[in-house]
Design a protein around this motif. Structure first.
Motif, PDB file in Angstrom:
ATOM      1  N   LEU A 100      14.259 -18.328 -54.377  1.00 60.57           N
ATOM      2  CA  LEU A 100      13.669 -17.333 -55.132  1.00 60.57           C
ATOM      3  C   LEU A 100      13.387 -16.383 -53.920  1.00 60.57           C
ATOM      4  N   ARG A 101      12.092 -17.015 -53.026  1.00 61.89           N
ATOM      5  CA  ARG A 101      11.508 -16.452 -51.552  1.00 61.89           C
ATOM      6  C   ARG A 101      12.704 -15.983 -50.704  1.00 61.89           C
ATOM      7  N   GLU A 102      13.607 -16.521 -50.150  1.00 62.54           N
ATOM      8  CA  GLU A 102      14.471 -16.078 -49.517  1.00 62.54           C
ATOM      9  C   GLU A 102      15.182 -15.040 -50.050  1.00 62.54           C
ATOM     10  N   THR A 103      15.897 -14.960 -50.916  1.00 60.02           N
ATOM     11  CA  THR A 103      16.507 -13.958 -51.836  1.00 60.02           C
ATOM     12  C   THR A 103      15.883 -12.392 -51.763  1.00 60.02           C
ATOM     13  N   GLN A 104      13.931 -12.694 -51.916  1.00 62.62           N
ATOM     14  CA  GLN A 104      13.621 -11.499 -52.034  1.00 62.62           C
ATOM     15  C   GLN A 104      13.435 -10.896 -50.757  1.00 62.62           C
ATOM     16  N   GLU A 105      12.906 -11.959 -49.801  1.00 62.53           N
ATOM     17  CA  GLU A 105      12.939 -11.793 -48.452  1.00 62.53           C
ATOM     18  C   GLU A 105      14.431 -10.935 -47.668  1.00 62.53           C
ATOM     19  N   GLY A 108      15.770  -7.688 -51.081  1.00 63.87           N
ATOM     20  CA  GLY A 108      14.234  -7.327 -51.845  1.00 63.87           C
ATOM     21  C   GLY A 108      14.448  -7.103 -53.469  1.00 63.87           C
ATOM     22  N   ILE A 109      15.204  -8.305 -53.706  1.00 66.36           N
ATOM     23  CA  ILE A 109      15.268  -9.001 -55.434  1.00 66.36           C
ATOM     24  C   ILE A 109      13.811  -9.448 -55.921  1.00 66.36           C
ATOM     25  N   ASN A 110      13.269  -9.184 -56.838  1.00 64.90           N
ATOM     26  CA  ASN A 110      11.812 -10.115 -57.401  1.00 64.90           C
ATOM     27  C   ASN A 110      12.789 -10.889 -57.276  1.00 64.90           C
ATOM     28  N   PRO A 111      11.010 -11.949 -57.576  1.00 66.36           N
ATOM     29  CA  PRO A 111      12.560 -13.253 -58.435  1.00 66.36           C
ATOM     30  C   PRO A 111      12.725 -12.959 -60.328  1.00 66.36           C
ATOM     31  N   ASP A 112      11.132 -11.131 -60.525  1.00 62.59           N
ATOM     32  CA  ASP A 112      11.156 -11.812 -61.721  1.00 62.59           C
ATOM     33  C   ASP A 112      12.990 -10.987 -62.596  1.00 62.59           C
ATOM     34  N   GLN A 113      13.401 -10.044 -61.825  1.00 62.00           N
ATOM     35  CA  GLN A 113      13.832  -9.607 -61.686  1.00 62.00           C
ATOM     36  C   GLN A 113      15.641 -10.459 -61.892  1.00 62.00           C
ATOM     37  N   VAL A 114      15.241 -12.320 -61.805  1.00 64.12           N
ATOM     38  CA  VAL A 114      16.054 -12.809 -61.647  1.00 64.12           C
ATOM     39  C   VAL A 114      16.330 -13.992 -62.901  1.00 64.12           C
ATOM     40  N   GLU A 115      17.409 -13.844 -64.104  1.00 57.48           N
ATOM     41  CA  GLU A 115      17.342 -15.625 -64.793  1.00 57.48           C
ATOM     42  C   GLU A 115      17.906 -16.521 -64.664  1.00 57.48           C
ATOM     43  N   VAL A 116      17.695 -17.729 -64.182  1.00 55.90           N
ATOM     44  CA  VAL A 116      17.801 -18.722 -63.641  1.00 55.90           C
ATOM     45  C   VAL A 116      18.945 -19.611 -64.755  1.00 55.90           C
ATOM     46  N   LEU A 117      20.211 -19.597 -64.899  1.00 55.83           N
ATOM     47  CA  LEU A 117      20.983 -20.207 -65.459  1.00 55.83           C
ATOM     48  C   LEU A 117      21.101 -21.582 -64.954  1.00 55.83           C
TER      49      LEU A 117
END
Length: 255
Positions: A100-105, A108-117
């Motif tokens: 999640l951190r690397e995705t944001q870096e 720019g996608i915030n971890p709060d936007q990610v619904e982990v499946l």
């Protein structure tokens, strides 16, 4: 010559020609938990020499698909297609936190936007010696609030805009959404061998390189066989291709 059965055009978990809904996400989550019980826990404490990636599902243009990156001029795998992700940082509390951190870096996608499946596995060693842990998540258009009521479970989830992404100028030169319709198109997939042994599909995404203004989309690194992808082509292959195939097989799309 390598041969694989043709991909299926229908998945029991979501519509290939339709956007994701809350109901389809629930089906994917259930399938992942069934297919990979007991895999590495998202809460497992990360260690050095490891990395994590996110397979980011999303709706773009009312079509379900996966978000990919074309890597910038990096030391390893420059110019190749990848999922968001990278090496574990000492401050990361879990492999999932790394993804999640690397995705944001990178996007720019915030971890709060990610619904982990869920997660897929087992984790695999990259050619650089990192053990890579892959997770699957759906990217919402904004930070998630309260869960949708059951009456809305079949409603289409909002699209994301690729123009809204904030790409890391050093790590990512382009991000693109590949619809599932395309990922089962036999005109752009070809049988390949992962590390010279296990057949899987490599996916031609040269059109995405051209759309990004990349004139010579040939990766500089050798592939998993010790050779190279088709000259002048940009393909999803190697470890990214392997994890894509693993996800597609779990969704009953690839053999």
């Amino acid at each position: 010559m390598l041969r694989l059965p043709p991909p299926r055009q229908v998945s029991p978990y979501f519509g290939l020609d339709k956007p994701f809904t809350s109901q389809s996400l629930a089906s994917i989550r259930k399938r992942l938990s069934e297919a990979f019980p007991g895999e590495e826990s998202p809460a497992q404490s990360p260690s050095s020499g490891t990395a994590a990636v996110l397979i980011p599902l999303c709706n773009v243009g009312s079509r379900s698909g996966i978000l990919f990156e074309i890597r910038g001029k990096l030391r390893h795998h420059s110019g190749e297609v990848s999922f968001p992700g990278g090496k574990v940082d000492p401050t990361d509390g879990s492999y999932l936190a790394t993804a999640l951190r690397e995705t944001q870096e990178e996007t720019g996608i915030n971890p709060d936007q990610v619904e982990v499946l869920g997660r897929i596995g087992p984790s695999v060693l990259s050619l650089s010696g990192l053990r890579v842990y892959p997770y699957v998540g759906f990217i919402h258009s904004s930070a998630r609030s309260e869960p949708l009521p059951l009456a809305s479970a079949t409603d289409t989830l909002p699209n994301i805009s690729l123009k809204s992404l904030t790409l890391s100028p050093l790590e990512v030169v382009h991000a693109f959404h590949k619809p599932f319709n395309a990922l089962v198109d036999q005109d752009i997939i070809r049988p390949h061998a992962f590390r010279g042994f296990t057949p899987y599909y490599a996916v031609d995404v040269t059109d995405e390189a051209h759309a990004a203004g990349i004139d010579s989309p040939a990766p500089t690194d050798v592939d998993e066989e010790g050779g190279s992808p088709r000259p002048g082509r940009l393909e999803i292959w190697g470890l990214t291709g392997w994890y894509l195939n693993l996800f597609m097989r779990t969704m009953d799309l690839y053999e």
